[in-house]
Design a protein around this motif. Structure first.
Motif, PDB file in Angstrom:
ATOM      1  N   UNK A 188      11.688  -7.180  -2.689  1.00  0.00           N
ATOM      2  CA  UNK A 188      10.052  -6.975  -2.946  1.00  0.00           C
ATOM      3  C   UNK A 188       9.996  -5.398  -3.034  1.00  0.00           C
ATOM      4  N   UNK A 189      10.861  -4.781  -2.092  1.00  0.00           N
ATOM      5  CA  UNK A 189      10.652  -3.002  -2.552  1.00  0.00           C
ATOM      6  C   UNK A 189      11.295  -2.806  -3.889  1.00  0.00           C
ATOM      7  N   UNK A 190      12.282  -3.469  -4.435  1.00  0.00           N
ATOM      8  CA  UNK A 190      12.747  -2.953  -5.790  1.00  0.00           C
ATOM      9  C   UNK A 190      11.592  -3.586  -6.851  1.00  0.00           C
ATOM     10  N   UNK A 191      10.952  -4.515  -6.785  1.00  0.00           N
ATOM     11  CA  UNK A 191      10.139  -5.130  -7.567  1.00  0.00           C
ATOM     12  C   UNK A 191       8.792  -4.008  -7.783  1.00  0.00           C
ATOM     13  N   UNK A 192       8.510  -3.389  -6.472  1.00  0.00           N
ATOM     14  CA  UNK A 192       7.389  -2.620  -6.357  1.00  0.00           C
ATOM     15  C   UNK A 192       7.900  -0.975  -6.872  1.00  0.00           C
ATOM     16  N   UNK A 193       9.035  -0.759  -6.790  1.00  0.00           N
ATOM     17  CA  UNK A 193       9.573   0.442  -7.088  1.00  0.00           C
ATOM     18  C   UNK A 193       9.677   0.466  -8.819  1.00  0.00           C
ATOM     19  N   UNK A 194       9.658  -0.705  -9.355  1.00  0.00           N
ATOM     20  CA  UNK A 194       9.760  -0.727 -10.726  1.00  0.00           C
ATOM     21  C   UNK A 194       8.332  -0.993 -11.417  1.00  0.00           C
ATOM     22  N   UNK A 195       7.274  -1.197 -10.548  1.00  0.00           N
ATOM     23  CA  UNK A 195       5.957  -1.250 -11.127  1.00  0.00           C
ATOM     24  C   UNK A 195       5.675   0.078 -11.605  1.00  0.00           C
ATOM     25  N   UNK A 196       4.814   0.000 -12.763  1.00  0.00           N
ATOM     26  CA  UNK A 196       4.171   1.236 -13.336  1.00  0.00           C
ATOM     27  C   UNK A 196       3.003   1.896 -12.454  1.00  0.00           C
ATOM     28  N   UNK A 197       2.660   0.963 -11.332  1.00  0.00           N
ATOM     29  CA  UNK A 197       1.746   1.417 -10.297  1.00  0.00           C
ATOM     30  C   UNK A 197       2.453   2.356  -9.227  1.00  0.00           C
ATOM     31  N   UNK A 198       3.802   2.422  -9.108  1.00  0.00           N
ATOM     32  CA  UNK A 198       4.458   2.993  -8.112  1.00  0.00           C
ATOM     33  C   UNK A 198       4.058   4.653  -8.658  1.00  0.00           C
ATOM     34  N   UNK A 199       4.272   4.867  -9.790  1.00  0.00           N
ATOM     35  CA  UNK A 199       4.100   6.508 -10.224  1.00  0.00           C
ATOM     36  C   UNK A 199       2.789   6.813 -10.025  1.00  0.00           C
ATOM     37  N   UNK A 200       1.923   6.111 -10.070  1.00  0.00           N
ATOM     38  CA  UNK A 200       0.275   6.330 -10.127  1.00  0.00           C
ATOM     39  C   UNK A 200       0.282   6.557  -8.437  1.00  0.00           C
ATOM     40  N   UNK A 250       0.927  -1.247  -0.098  1.00  0.00           N
ATOM     41  CA  UNK A 250       0.011  -0.121  -0.017  1.00  0.00           C
ATOM     42  C   UNK A 250       0.843   1.244  -0.100  1.00  0.00           C
ATOM     43  N   UNK A 251       2.094   1.289   0.508  1.00  0.00           N
ATOM     44  CA  UNK A 251       2.992   2.457   0.702  1.00  0.00           C
ATOM     45  C   UNK A 251       3.358   2.738  -0.518  1.00  0.00           C
ATOM     46  N   UNK A 252       3.993   1.717  -1.452  1.00  0.00           N
ATOM     47  CA  UNK A 252       4.589   2.041  -2.640  1.00  0.00           C
ATOM     48  C   UNK A 252       3.642   2.067  -3.921  1.00  0.00           C
ATOM     49  N   UNK A 253       2.735   1.234  -3.791  1.00  0.00           N
ATOM     50  CA  UNK A 253       1.723   1.135  -5.001  1.00  0.00           C
ATOM     51  C   UNK A 253       0.401   1.294  -4.906  1.00  0.00           C
ATOM     52  N   UNK A 254      -0.069   1.536  -3.557  1.00  0.00           N
ATOM     53  CA  UNK A 254      -1.143   1.662  -3.148  1.00  0.00           C
ATOM     54  C   UNK A 254      -2.384   0.719  -3.427  1.00  0.00           C
ATOM     55  N   UNK A 255      -2.085  -0.772  -3.652  1.00  0.00           N
ATOM     56  CA  UNK A 255      -2.884  -1.641  -3.770  1.00  0.00           C
ATOM     57  C   UNK A 255      -2.592  -2.937  -3.139  1.00  0.00           C
ATOM     58  N   UNK A 256      -3.285  -3.734  -2.849  1.00  0.00           N
ATOM     59  CA  UNK A 256      -3.194  -5.077  -2.083  1.00  0.00           C
ATOM     60  C   UNK A 256      -2.410  -6.178  -2.909  1.00  0.00           C
TER      61      UNK A 256
END
Length: 875
Positions: free
Chosen positions: A249-261, A222-228
């Motif tokens: 896990x943190x690196x994968x979430x930071x690389x997700x397009x959902x992070x910028x959203x 929820x912190x990085x991508x705002x989704x479960x």
């Protein structure tokens, strides 16, 4: 300022107890689900919101921007100084509370009982009407009503600080090079933990245990991508026992397009993003979404923050020498300035207020300084003078802002103007010239209708005949003759004249409808952006009034921060590029501090400075000043990388602590200022809506692009019928353009809150938002119980569970993994199976056919899970 939220029940407002009773009657829940939901609703009514520095900061800013200037400019001449009419002074809160011969002027919290409000409303029954000659504008009256309702906050008077005598405020000093203190306990060698641990030692605190693995995973998602996380992601992470599982896990979430959203939405709060202008008709800005997408893409790309600042303040200038592939992006970036709120109706009406919004947002966003009150007088608390304000004012007054149009669109007189082409000048100019020629030709045709052609000649002839008859009538009257026949002829000719005039106006109207609605070709790609205008230095506005011109001020930055260096602005430029470069220069102590504090705030729910947009003397002091400087220095050293800050903060043990209560610690530090635990907090509006749709399976994660505004030729809105009224049905649309895309992509307005965002504490789109309110009110539970959207999500969730398996046990297992990212307990499983069975049995045979009972039971169960506090809150 806090904003009045409207509770919704379906599409109607809920009215207290009666609304609750109506809800229960209309809902077709079993008694058991009503009981469960009401118990959860009841637990939410006991929470209270305590005022804090952030709230006071907003109230002070509101007073300085909206209330004090009116009192000074309008009221003081009769109710201040040596002249005090009716015994009333307006130069302090105490004077207003004491009042004059009619009694107290204000009753804090009750505008309707306040004589001041009665007077400025110009009510018929008012003892007096103030000002006596002319009523204040309606928006000013509303500001005073809000001010009184919020308690009539009046900042304590203080002389403007003398920076030559006073000790410098902590935030105005250079960022210190500090090393983390030594942790003799060996608890952690992480630099953040060592700073935090030092405060624990000083205050006699002990840290909580680390959060369990499942809790930490859900927290960081929820912190990085705002989704479960999906059930598959949960299982994979829980099965990974390697020491680097969390970092990966943190690196994968930071690389997700959902992070910028997710993180782009945080910046949109600061940038006061909206898709409408904010003036009387609140006209749409279809191109605004380009700036929204620019923000999201910038965070995804980990664009260096100093470059991000430069582009938003001066992208149009940078684009002139940038590589061609960056031209469009840098033009769009200046939407930060272009989205300054509009006022009035006509183009650039009340332009000084538009510039005030720009200065205020720039000061708060990058410097953490409240500058707008220096428009009328030297800042009462910080060393910001009127000269500093108008030095900044000149920079933005030398900038050409776009105009989104107004109600005069319909006549073709006020088209959209000064949008910025997204083509390089050598490609755009020939098309613009051809378009302008077409515009001039159409206008020429309109003008010719007045003076040329058969109808114009006929009207001229009728005018001459009427004039001749009038002369004859005058002659007859002087000779005592009868004029009735001539007057009848004039009447007939006048009727013909009016008919011809109507024909001319109708033809003009048809031509005006064909006039281009913009000063750019309709098919030319363009942005709601700014460019340099005519470079000019501004004059001080005495008492904030543009009509009272004072000393001319050279464009520059606040003197107390410039270290004796003035901006070197090239001839003909606005100075925005030099301002942006100064903001991120080593001489500026604030920009890096302010941004790392925002990053910390969005990870922990509060900043090291709890007033993230006010680092001045009325803001709160940092709880960990050395840590703040350490982070600011690391931020700059990393190349202004936001993702590097994420990695640093998330890898700390402090971030990974459990949220459990500890009575001993709470007795010393009840507000957890020193981070001995992780603060449990409710999901923000966007994360809550996105999570529910993700769980239901209805979330569309693609990027939607532009909003489906009607064609510009069909725009008709006015101050009396503002957007988004529907000109076909003549009805107001409370939620235009519903969508299953992520909430960051919803169309948001300035004058009308989106019902969901308004109810769940979304940002105020009219002003930069540093800290959102976080209310817990019954209407939120009632919305999740009754709103058609909530029912749609529950039904989709139920269908998803039923499609997954025919076995109720497997369905319940899956439901908990989807909703709560954890395995169901044996007790929860047993209760769930029993609940489904009981609900099916309780349905009346006549009410629902047997084949639908199971579906309705699972719909009911799904809604209980989606309404649970375990979903709403993050540990």
């Amino acid at each position: 300022m806090s904003t009045c939220k409207k509770p919704f029940f379906g599409d109607k407002a809920i009215d207290g107890t009666n609304g609750l009773i109506t809800m229960i009657v209309r809902c077709k829940f079993s008694i058991s689900i009503v009981a469960i939901l009401l118990m959860q609703w009841g637990t939410h009514t006991v929470d209270a919101i305590e005022p804090d520095h952030a709230v006071l900061d907003e109230q002070y800013a509101f007073f300085e921007a909206k209330i004090r200037p009116v009192l000074v400019n309008t009221c003081f001449r009769c109710h201040g100084g040596e002249e005090v009419n009716n015994g009333l002074r307006v130069d302090s809160r105490g004077a207003l509370l004491e009042g004059g011969i009619y009694g107290a002027a204000i009753v804090p919290g009750d505008p309707d009982a306040s004589l001041l409000i009665e007077a400025i409303r110009h009510n018929e029954a008012a003892h007096v009407k103030m000002p006596p000659d002319e009523k204040l504008p309606d928006h000013v009256v509303r500001d005073f009503e809000v001010w009184v309702k919020e308690g009539a906050i009046w900042p304590t008077e203080a002389a403007s600080p003398d920076i030559t005598q006073a000790e410098p405020h902590w935030s105005f000093t250079s960022v210190k090079a500090v090393e983390p203190p030594v942790d003799l306990t060996g608890w952690s060698d992480h630099p953040i933990d060592r700073f935090v641990r030092a405060q624990w030692h000083e205050h006699g605190l002990r840290p909580n245990q680390p959060a369990d693995k499942r809790t930490l995973m859900r927290r960081v998602y929820y912190d990085l991508v705002g989704l479960p996380p999906t059930p598959e992601e949960v299982k994979a992470f829980m099965a990974d026992t390697t020491p680097h599982a969390f970092a990966q896990l943190v690196e994968r979430l930071l690389a997700s397009p959902r992070y910028g959203e997710r993180w782009g939405r945080h910046w949109m709060d600061v940038a006061r993003y909206a898709d409408t202008g904010g003036d009387n008709a609140d006209y749409p800005i279809p191109e605004a979404h380009l700036y929204r997408d620019y923000i999201i893409d910038s965070f995804n790309a980990d664009k260096p923050y100093n470059q991000f600042v430069h582009e938003q303040l001066a992208g149009d200038i940078l684009a002139k020498t940038a590589p061609p592939q960056q031209y469009t992006e840098q033009i769009i970036a200046t939407g930060f300035i272009a989205l300054s709120r509009r006022f009035g109706t006509a183009p650039y009406q009340l332009n000084h207020l538009i510039l005030e919004d720009t200065i205020d947002t720039t000061g708060r966003a990058f410097l953490g300084l409240t500058m707008r009150c220096a428009r009328c007088h030297d800042h009462k608390f910080d060393p910001i003078t009127m000269e500093d304000y108008y030095a900044m004012y000149g920079i933005f007054a030398s900038t050409t802002y776009p105009y989104a149009g107004s109600e005069e669109f319909q006549s073709g007189r006020k088209p959209r103007m000064n949008f910025v082409p997204l083509l390089p000048p050598d490609q755009a100019q020939p098309q613009i010239a051809a378009h302008q020629e077409q515009l001039n030709q159409r206008q020429k045709e309109i003008d010719q209708l007045e003076h040329e052609g058969e109808l114009a000649e006929k009207r001229n002839s009728l005018n001459q005949q009427i004039e001749t008859l009038r002369e004859q009538i005058n002659t007859l009257k002087s000779d005592g003759g009868d004029t009735k026949d001539f007057e009848a002829q004039i009447l007939a000719l006048t009727e013909q004249h009016n008919g011809v005039t109507k024909q001319i106006n109708d033809q003009k109207g048809e031509l005006k409808q064909k006039l281009p609605r913009s000063d750019l070709p309709a098919d030319m790609p363009q942005a709601y952006a700014v460019v340099d205008g005519q470079a000019t230095d501004a004059h001080i506005h005495r008492r904030g009034d543009p009509a009272q011109s004072g000393k001319k001020i050279r464009r520059d930055v606040p003197k107390f921060l410039n270290g004796g260096i003035t901006l070197d602005i090239p001839e003909g430029q606005s100075g925005r590029l030099q301002l942006a470069q100064w903001l991120t220069s080593p001489e500026n102590p604030l920009t890096a501090r302010v941004m790392v504090n925002r990053i910390w705030q969005f990870h922990f729910g509060k900043g090291i400075v709890s007033t993230p947009s006010n680092f001045g003397r009325t803001g709160s002091k940092p709880t960990h000043p050395l840590l703040l400087d350490y982070l600011a220095a690391r931020f700059i050293e990393s190349g202004w990388s936001v993702k590097a800050m994420h990695r640093l903060i998330l890898s700390s043990k402090t971030f990974q602590l459990a949220s459990d209560h500890d009575a001993q610690n709470a007795a010393v530090d009840p507000s957890n200022d020193y981070y001995w635990r992780f603060d449990r907090r409710r999901l923000e509006a966007e994360a809550l809506r996105d999570a529910v749709m993700s769980i239901s399976g209805l979330l569309d994660i693609s990027r939607p692009g532009a909003h489906p505004f009607p064609p510009i030729e069909k725009w008709f809105w006015s101050q009396h019928v503002p957007f988004p009224y529907d000109n076909v049905t003549g009805r107001f649309i409370p939620t235009p353009y519903p969508s299953n895309h992520r909430t960051v992509y919803l169309m948001t307005q300035r004058l009308q809150y989106h019902p969901f965002l308004g109810l769940f504490d979304g940002p105020d789109t009219n002003t930069t938002t540093g800290v959102r309110t976080s209310s817990t009110v019954p209407q939120q539970s009632l919305f999740l119980m009754n709103n058609p959207w909530a029912h749609e999500q529950a039904q989709a969730f139920a269908r998803r569970l039923m499609a997954y398996s025919h076995d109720p046990v497997e369905r319940i297992n899956r439901a908990y993994l989807l909703a709560y990212s954890r395995e169901v307990t044996a007790e929860e499983r047993q209760r769930g199976v029993a609940y489904i069975k009981r609900v099916v049995e309780n349905f009346n045979v006549d009410e629902l056919p047997p084949e639908q009972r199971e579906t309705e039971a699972w719909n009911s169960y799904a809604q209980v899970l989606l309404r649970s506090n375990e979903l709403l809150y993050i540990d």
